[in-house]
Scaffold this motif. Structure first.
Motif, PDB file in Angstrom:
ATOM      1  N   PRO A   1      12.386 -10.396  -8.419  1.00  0.00           N
ATOM      2  CA  PRO A   1      13.550 -10.148  -7.564  1.00  0.00           C
ATOM      3  C   PRO A   1      14.806  -9.832  -8.378  1.00  0.00           C
ATOM      4  CG  PRO A   1      12.478 -12.242  -7.004  1.00  0.00           C
ATOM      5  CD  PRO A   1      11.870 -11.770  -8.279  1.00  0.00           C
ATOM      6  N   ALA A   2      15.673  -9.015  -7.813  1.00  0.00           N
ATOM      7  CA  ALA A   2      16.950  -8.708  -8.463  1.00  0.00           C
ATOM      8  C   ALA A   2      17.767  -9.991  -8.628  1.00  0.00           C
ATOM      9  CB  ALA A   2      17.734  -7.696  -7.626  1.00  0.00           C
ATOM     10  N   GLY A   3      18.475 -10.085  -9.753  1.00  0.00           N
ATOM     11  CA  GLY A   3      19.402 -11.189  -9.954  1.00  0.00           C
ATOM     12  C   GLY A   3      18.773 -12.497 -10.389  1.00  0.00           C
ATOM     13  N   GLU A   4      17.446 -12.473 -10.684  1.00  0.00           N
ATOM     14  CA  GLU A   4      16.779 -13.696 -11.157  1.00  0.00           C
ATOM     15  C   GLU A   4      16.247 -13.487 -12.565  1.00  0.00           C
ATOM     16  OE1 GLU A   4      13.868 -15.280  -8.448  1.00  0.00           O
ATOM     17  OE2 GLU A   4      15.189 -14.963  -6.715  1.00  0.00           O
ATOM     18  N   PHE A   5      16.344 -14.552 -13.371  1.00  0.00           N
ATOM     19  CA  PHE A   5      15.887 -14.476 -14.762  1.00  0.00           C
ATOM     20  C   PHE A   5      14.362 -14.438 -14.800  1.00  0.00           C
ATOM     21  CE2 PHE A   5      14.418 -16.263 -18.733  1.00  0.00           C
ATOM     22  CZ  PHE A   5      15.234 -15.654 -19.671  1.00  0.00           C
ATOM     23  N   ALA A   6      13.797 -13.333 -15.310  1.00  0.00           N
ATOM     24  CA  ALA A   6      12.340 -13.203 -15.471  1.00  0.00           C
ATOM     25  C   ALA A   6      12.094 -11.920 -16.251  1.00  0.00           C
ATOM     26  CB  ALA A   6      11.632 -13.135 -14.115  1.00  0.00           C
ATOM     27  N   THR A   7      11.387 -12.016 -17.343  1.00  0.00           N
ATOM     28  CA  THR A   7      11.171 -10.845 -18.193  1.00  0.00           C
ATOM     29  C   THR A   7      10.181  -9.879 -17.534  1.00  0.00           C
ATOM     30  OG1 THR A   7      11.691 -12.151 -20.139  1.00  0.00           O
ATOM     31  CG2 THR A   7      10.445 -10.138 -20.511  1.00  0.00           C
ATOM     32  N   PHE A   8      10.490  -8.581 -17.647  1.00  0.00           N
ATOM     33  CA  PHE A   8       9.636  -7.561 -17.015  1.00  0.00           C
ATOM     34  C   PHE A   8       9.721  -6.272 -17.823  1.00  0.00           C
ATOM     35  CE2 PHE A   8      13.880  -7.082 -15.276  1.00  0.00           C
ATOM     36  CZ  PHE A   8      14.099  -5.714 -15.362  1.00  0.00           C
ATOM     37  N   THR A   9       8.788  -5.385 -17.560  1.00  0.00           N
ATOM     38  CA  THR A   9       8.825  -4.032 -18.124  1.00  0.00           C
ATOM     39  C   THR A   9       8.666  -3.033 -16.989  1.00  0.00           C
ATOM     40  OG1 THR A   9       7.755  -4.831 -20.140  1.00  0.00           O
ATOM     41  CG2 THR A   9       7.785  -2.449 -19.809  1.00  0.00           C
ATOM     42  N   VAL A  10       9.484  -1.990 -16.994  1.00  0.00           N
ATOM     43  CA  VAL A  10       9.313  -0.891 -16.034  1.00  0.00           C
ATOM     44  C   VAL A  10       9.306   0.422 -16.816  1.00  0.00           C
ATOM     45  CG1 VAL A  10      10.297  -1.978 -13.973  1.00  0.00           C
ATOM     46  CG2 VAL A  10      11.824  -0.885 -15.636  1.00  0.00           C
ATOM     47  N   ASN A  11       8.822   1.470 -16.171  1.00  0.00           N
ATOM     48  CA  ASN A  11       8.764   2.783 -16.811  1.00  0.00           C
ATOM     49  C   ASN A  11       9.435   3.835 -15.949  1.00  0.00           C
ATOM     50  OD1 ASN A  11       6.784   2.381 -19.210  1.00  0.00           O
ATOM     51  ND2 ASN A  11       5.835   1.325 -17.480  1.00  0.00           N
ATOM     52  N   THR A  12      10.112   4.779 -16.602  1.00  0.00           N
ATOM     53  CA  THR A  12      10.621   5.931 -15.857  1.00  0.00           C
ATOM     54  C   THR A  12       9.489   6.930 -15.696  1.00  0.00           C
ATOM     55  OG1 THR A  12      11.306   7.127 -17.833  1.00  0.00           O
ATOM     56  CG2 THR A  12      12.934   5.648 -16.850  1.00  0.00           C
ATOM     57  N   VAL A  13       9.651   7.830 -14.736  1.00  0.00           N
ATOM     58  CA  VAL A  13       8.633   8.850 -14.480  1.00  0.00           C
ATOM     59  C   VAL A  13       8.382   9.692 -15.730  1.00  0.00           C
ATOM     60  CG1 VAL A  13       8.192  10.971 -13.157  1.00  0.00           C
ATOM     61  CG2 VAL A  13       8.999   8.911 -11.980  1.00  0.00           C
ATOM     62  N   ASP A  14       9.430   9.945 -16.515  1.00  0.00           N
ATOM     63  CA  ASP A  14       9.203  10.753 -17.732  1.00  0.00           C
ATOM     64  C   ASP A  14       8.750   9.934 -18.944  1.00  0.00           C
ATOM     65  OD1 ASP A  14      11.547   9.634 -18.668  1.00  0.00           O
ATOM     66  OD2 ASP A  14      12.752  11.459 -18.493  1.00  0.00           O
ATOM     67  N   GLY A  15       8.393   8.634 -18.704  1.00  0.00           N
ATOM     68  CA  GLY A  15       7.684   7.904 -19.755  1.00  0.00           C
ATOM     69  C   GLY A  15       8.483   6.944 -20.612  1.00  0.00           C
ATOM     70  N   THR A  16       9.730   6.682 -20.279  1.00  0.00           N
ATOM     71  CA  THR A  16      10.502   5.705 -21.053  1.00  0.00           C
ATOM     72  C   THR A  16      10.214   4.292 -20.536  1.00  0.00           C
ATOM     73  OG1 THR A  16      12.265   7.350 -21.253  1.00  0.00           O
ATOM     74  CG2 THR A  16      12.839   5.074 -21.802  1.00  0.00           C
ATOM     75  N   ALA A  17       9.858   3.378 -21.428  1.00  0.00           N
ATOM     76  CA  ALA A  17       9.630   1.982 -21.043  1.00  0.00           C
ATOM     77  C   ALA A  17      10.936   1.193 -21.219  1.00  0.00           C
ATOM     78  CB  ALA A  17       8.530   1.367 -21.885  1.00  0.00           C
ATOM     79  N   ILE A  18      11.227   0.341 -20.251  1.00  0.00           N
ATOM     80  CA  ILE A  18      12.435  -0.486 -20.303  1.00  0.00           C
ATOM     81  C   ILE A  18      12.024  -1.939 -20.120  1.00  0.00           C
ATOM     82  CG2 ILE A  18      14.680  -0.971 -19.234  1.00  0.00           C
ATOM     83  CD1 ILE A  18      14.354   1.952 -17.979  1.00  0.00           C
ATOM     84  N   GLU A  19      12.380  -2.766 -21.095  1.00  0.00           N
ATOM     85  CA  GLU A  19      12.103  -4.201 -21.012  1.00  0.00           C
ATOM     86  C   GLU A  19      13.415  -4.939 -20.805  1.00  0.00           C
ATOM     87  OE1 GLU A  19       9.799  -6.713 -23.654  1.00  0.00           O
ATOM     88  OE2 GLU A  19       8.676  -4.929 -24.285  1.00  0.00           O
TER      89      GLU A  19
END
Length: 365
Positions: free
Chosen positions: A209-227
């Motif tokens: 959920p937004a605004g809660e502390f928890a580590t995650f990884t997401v990716n953009t459609v063009d392939g950039t990973a964001i942690e």
């Protein structure tokens, strides 16, 4: 109070920036009822500062009880307004001579509070602060005014955090602004180390959920990973007009705004006005509600006095005041000039305009 006007009743739906200004301006001239579901006025301008600096919180929620000398603030919610009758959640039905719709817009927390009770709202901001404080990597989804201002607040409070802005747009700050403004804001973002990942949407939103502390990884459609360790949604303004019904529905646009005349009357109605974030005349611009409130109050006053001519509202040129923390930021002024960080700090950055609203709600010493 003059006699013929004293019987006239005005119901104002919504106790935000526009609603309180109209209510206060007409309080001595008419029987004013301000309808608002929250138990206090919420000074949204200070919301993002309050996440990083919770000592701002008590000053962000200001009681309504001194706003009106003659009129009434009803803690209730309008559930059906047809242009003649205002029906409230409590079952009360009001049939005023004038209706002013000033219900504003919703926006994802923390830019706006979504709680009706101040103690709940403060607890929610405090919890977000505690989680944000723990996070070393922050993702802000949306690089418009809210995302930029929030990034600046976080960087000023915790310079060591890694803050990344993500947006599918190719550049920051969409809207009809001078390219020099974007250049200046980008220059300051580089200076405070705010990363931007632009031009590609996320494959999907984080599972946490937004605004809660928890580590995650997401990716953009063009392939950039964001942690990251926490994320916030910084887009998604929505006008709050779901109570509009009956003949009034004809004036509601597909996306929920209300069509108004230049005098800010709802199209097709002589005695119903709409202003601020729900009015289709100058949409989604901060500061507009206050200027529109002056026109609405003057026009209702003129109608009460039997005057023929009503004032027209002149839509503003693109204006934005964008702090990046207490001492940074830029903006575009009414004359088209680009504001310096010093000027932004003076107008808004240092104090978040709190004193103006403390005074408006008659809460001074």
């Amino acid at each position: 109070m003059n006699d013929h006007a004293s019987n006239a009743s005005v119901v104002i739906v919504g106790g935000g920036y526009g609603g309180i200004a109209v209510a206060k301006a007409l309080d001595a001239q008419a029987a004013v009822t301000l309808v608002e579901p929250k138990d206090a006025f919420v000074h949204n301008i200070a919301a993002l500062r309050s996440v990083v600096q919770p000592d701002f919180l008590p000053r962000m929620f200001l009681p309504y009880d001194r706003l009106l000398v003659h009129g009434t603030v009803l803690r209730d919610r309008a559930v059906r307004v047809d242009g003649h009758t205002v029906e409230l959640a409590s079952g009360t039905r009001l049939t005023p001579d004038y209706i002013v719709l000033a219900s504003g817009s919703s926006y994802p927390f923390p830019a706006k509070s979504d709680r009706m009770v101040t103690t709940d709202a403060i607890a929610r901001y405090q919890a977000a602060h505690d989680d944000l404080k723990r996070a070393s990597r922050v993702m802000l989804l949306g690089a418009g005014a809210v995302g930029l201002e929030f990034a600046g607040e976080i960087a000023a409070a915790w310079p060591d955090k890694d803050v990344v802005l993500v947006d599918l747009a190719p550049d920051i700050l969409p809207g009809p602004y001078d390219p020099r403004l974007r250049a200046e804001v980008n220059r300051q973002l580089d200076g405070i180390g705010i990363r931007r990942i632009m031009g590609s949407p996320l494959v999907q939103l984080p599972s946490v959920p937004a605004g809660e502390f928890a580590t995650f990884t997401v990716n953009t459609v063009d392939g950039t990973a964001i942690e990251a360790d926490i994320w916030f949604r910084c887009y998604g303004i929505a006008p709050q007009t779901d109570y509009v019904a009956g003949e009034l529905l004809a004036a509601r646009t597909a996306d929920g705004y209300l069509q108004v005349t230049p005098e800010l009357r709802v199209a097709g109605f002589e005695n119903v006005y709409a202003l601020g974030d729900i009015s289709a005349i100058d949409v989604n611009k901060a500061g507009v509600a206050g200027r529109e409130a002056v026109v609405v109050a003057k026009n209702i006053q003129a109608q009460l006095d039997g005057s023929a001519g009503l004032d027209a509202y002149t839509p503003s040129r693109p204006v934005i005041i964008l702090p990046l923390g207490p001492s940074g930021g830029s903006g575009q002024l009414p004359d088209g000039e680009i504001a310096s960080p010093e000027m932004i700090s003076q107008i808004k950055g240092q104090h978040m305009m709190i004193d103006r609203f403390v005074e408006m709600l008659n809460l001074g010493s």
